[in-house]
Enzyme design. Structure first.
Site, short mmCIF file in Angstrom:
data_model
loop_
_atom_site.label_atom_id
_atom_site.label_comp_id
_atom_site.label_asym_id
_atom_site.label_seq_id
_atom_site.Cartn_x
_atom_site.Cartn_y
_atom_site.Cartn_z
N HIS A 98 26.02 49.11 74.28
CA HIS A 98 25.27 49.70 73.17
C HIS A 98 25.38 48.77 71.97
O HIS A 98 26.08 47.76 72.03
CB HIS A 98 25.82 51.09 72.83
N HIS B 85 22.70 39.32 66.60
CA HIS B 85 21.76 39.35 67.74
C HIS B 85 22.39 38.76 69.00
O HIS B 85 21.72 38.04 69.75
CB HIS B 85 20.46 38.62 67.39
N CYS C 255 35.51 52.61 80.61
CA CYS C 255 34.80 51.51 79.96
C CYS C 255 33.50 52.04 79.40
O CYS C 255 32.78 52.77 80.08
CB CYS C 255 34.53 50.41 80.99
N GLU D 94 31.07 49.75 61.73
CA GLU D 94 30.18 49.74 62.88
C GLU D 94 29.21 50.90 62.83
O GLU D 94 28.26 50.96 63.59
CB GLU D 94 30.97 49.73 64.20
ZN LIG Z 1 30.44 50.45 69.85
#
Ligand SMILES: [Zn+2]
Length: 166
Positions: free
Chosen positions: A35, A75, A31, A154
């Site tokens: 972050h 957020h 896992c 991402e």
């Molecule tokens: Zn990530």
């Protein structure tokens, strides 16, 4: 008028971003730690030309919907509701997050976005945003659309794309 070609419109804007925290689980007992990413969304819609306005879809409307969908999870700590390895339980204003039964994090509930996905990978986020966009388009009676393609980045050069035929 018959047209052989197809039209598609794409929206990618500075504000179609969400800065969110997450962690994913892997096969086995691995896992990630918590972050964050500055996620970026880009959407493409394909469909018939609206021959009153000569567009596939109104950019203003599409931008507005996409902005709202991104703002909803901006957020926030993104948490999966459908991950059998992750257990979520509420305690007052807090949310306890356990991994395989072991307590791992406690977050303020208001800072979390609980998402109906099995893992908060960019693939699943792209699919989720597509479903949410599609629901909005259906609700407003949008017609003639044949395809939605959602890209979620991402990290620079690290994106997933989900595409669905309507
Ligand atoms: Zn990530």
């Amino acid at each position: 008028m018959n047209r052989r070609g197809e039209f598609r419109v794409t929206v990618t804007k500075d504000y179609l971003v969400f800065a969110s925290a997450h962690f994913i689980t892997f096969a086995g007992h691995r896992c990630e730690g918590l972050h964050g990413h500055n996620y970026r969304a880009r959407v493409t819609i394909e469909g018939a030309l609206n021959e009153e306005s000569w567009f596939v879809f109104d950019f203003v409307v599409l931008k507005k919907i996409m902005r709202r969908l991104c703002d909803e999870i901006d957020h926030k700590v993104l948490l999966p509701l459908g991950n059998p390895k992750i257990q979520l339980s509420e305690a007052g204003d807090s949310l306890n997050v356990a991994y395989e039964g072991k307590p791992r994090y406690v977050f303020p509930k208001a800072d979390c976005a609980l998402l109906p996905v099995p893992n908060t990978t960019v693939e699943m986020l792209a699919e989720l945003l597509t479903k949410r966009l599609r629901a909005e388009l259906d609700a407003m009676g949008a017609r003639g659309l044949t395809m939605i393609e959602m890209e979620v980045e991402e990290n620079f050069g690290q994106t997933a794309v989900y595409r669905v035929r309507l």
